[in-house]
Design a protein around this motif. Sequence first.
Motif, short mmCIF file in Angstrom:
data_model
loop_
_atom_site.label_atom_id
_atom_site.label_comp_id
_atom_site.label_asym_id
_atom_site.label_seq_id
_atom_site.Cartn_x
_atom_site.Cartn_y
_atom_site.Cartn_z
N THR A 81 -4.50 -8.59 -5.12
CA THR A 81 -4.19 -7.36 -4.38
C THR A 81 -5.06 -6.23 -4.92
OG1 THR A 81 -1.89 -8.08 -4.12
CG2 THR A 81 -2.37 -5.76 -3.70
N LEU A 82 -5.92 -5.68 -4.09
CA LEU A 82 -6.82 -4.61 -4.52
C LEU A 82 -6.10 -3.27 -4.52
CD1 LEU A 82 -10.16 -5.52 -2.68
CD2 LEU A 82 -9.21 -6.39 -4.83
N LYS A 83 -6.46 -2.44 -5.48
CA LYS A 83 -5.81 -1.13 -5.65
C LYS A 83 -6.01 -0.27 -4.40
CE LYS A 83 -6.12 0.67 -9.69
NZ LYS A 83 -6.66 1.30 -10.93
N ASP A 84 -7.19 -0.32 -3.80
CA ASP A 84 -7.49 0.51 -2.64
C ASP A 84 -7.35 -0.23 -1.31
OD1 ASP A 84 -8.09 2.67 -4.31
OD2 ASP A 84 -10.17 2.00 -4.57
N GLY A 85 -6.75 -1.41 -1.33
CA GLY A 85 -6.59 -2.19 -0.11
C GLY A 85 -7.84 -2.97 0.22
N LEU A 86 -7.74 -3.84 1.20
CA LEU A 86 -8.87 -4.69 1.60
C LEU A 86 -9.83 -3.91 2.49
CD1 LEU A 86 -6.91 -7.95 2.47
CD2 LEU A 86 -8.43 -7.61 0.51
N PRO A 87 -11.14 -4.04 2.25
CA PRO A 87 -12.12 -3.39 3.14
C PRO A 87 -12.06 -3.99 4.55
CG PRO A 87 -13.14 -4.13 1.09
CD PRO A 87 -11.78 -4.75 1.15
N GLU A 88 -12.55 -3.26 5.51
CA GLU A 88 -12.59 -3.76 6.88
C GLU A 88 -13.42 -5.03 6.94
OE1 GLU A 88 -13.82 -2.25 11.38
OE2 GLU A 88 -14.04 -0.91 9.64
N SER A 92 -8.87 -11.38 3.07
CA SER A 92 -8.18 -11.74 1.82
C SER A 92 -9.20 -11.86 0.70
CB SER A 92 -7.42 -13.07 1.98
OG SER A 92 -8.33 -14.13 2.24
N SER A 112 -13.44 -13.66 4.32
CA SER A 112 -12.61 -13.71 3.12
C SER A 112 -13.49 -13.95 1.90
CB SER A 112 -11.54 -14.78 3.24
OG SER A 112 -12.13 -16.07 3.40
N ASP A 163 -4.53 -3.83 -8.07
CA ASP A 163 -3.27 -3.09 -8.06
C ASP A 163 -2.43 -3.51 -9.27
OD1 ASP A 163 -0.81 -1.95 -7.59
OD2 ASP A 163 -0.62 -2.67 -5.53
N GLY A 166 0.57 -5.39 -8.42
CA GLY A 166 0.39 -6.59 -7.61
C GLY A 166 0.97 -7.82 -8.28
#
Length: 321
Positions: A81-88, A92, A112, A163, A166
């Motif tokens: 789980t990335l701190k800033d969320g997944l890039p567009e 995954s 992915s 995260d 996470g």
Amino acid sequence: MAKKRPQTKAKRPQLTDAEIPVVGAREPCPCGSGRRYKACHGRAAAHAVTELVQRPFDGLPGECDWVALRELVPAATVGLTLKDGLPEGVPSVTLATVLPMAWPALRRDDGSVLLGLQNDTPSGDISRDLADTLQRALAADPGTPVQARRAPADGPRMQDLLDPEGVFEPVVHSGFEFWVPDSENTAPEVAASLERANAAAIPTVKLTGVDAAYWCETPDKNHLRWVMPHPEEQLLDALARLHAAGRSSLGEGTRLVGSFRAHGLTVPVWDLPSGVSAEDVEKPAAEFAERLATALASDEPLTADERRARGGLTNRQVTLS
């Protein structure tokens, strides 16, 4: 003869250390000194990337499992789980013990990302190397592997990218089929790599009742290898107390034989009879965890028998990293 006009040098803009980019060792240093990078600002950068970080996974969720997957477990994956969320375009990010062709990372056709953990790293900080590889994989074209390189000395670490809240839940596999979502269209070199990896994989199971304990099967006997977060000296004292009291086994025919030292943590190892499965050792391991907690809480000096037990355990300790 005309006189030579004195040459004047234009002043170059002064760069701070933080602004000087990393270049090749033999290239001119970007600071403008006229020296090669390796003899100028590259010295500090080289020192930063070669200095060994004793606990590279400290501060990450599941530090003990990170160590196990790096050193002990053949085939496993974990969703990150990335701190800033997944890039567009990246559905995954998955950590894997090993990737085909020993790639450091792979951006799959669907976008992915798979990040390999057991690769050799060019610096003394595995976390920084992994973070650099992950960032490049997130930006890579779909369907391409990411090659190894020296990470910038001031680059982020995995602790900066993941995260901290996470969940880190490894899934142990019997083989490496997770490499190839479409086995019918696998490239021949990947198929060959898969076959070799599966042939070498030792059957391994993660226990469910205690943290970071992994059962494995070998031809002569089975083993339990348990990565523990406690300070090494305190843990060895506690193990010695239990060993001297005859309470360090996990049941009949089992024996605490020593420990590994890996990435700043200690990994006690038990020999198990070949007939003892992972399921068989679940309850004894949970009971041992209770005995260990009591021994860890003791601050009494070691007795003579306990000191001898501790010496035996220390003599059988092996450093993996």
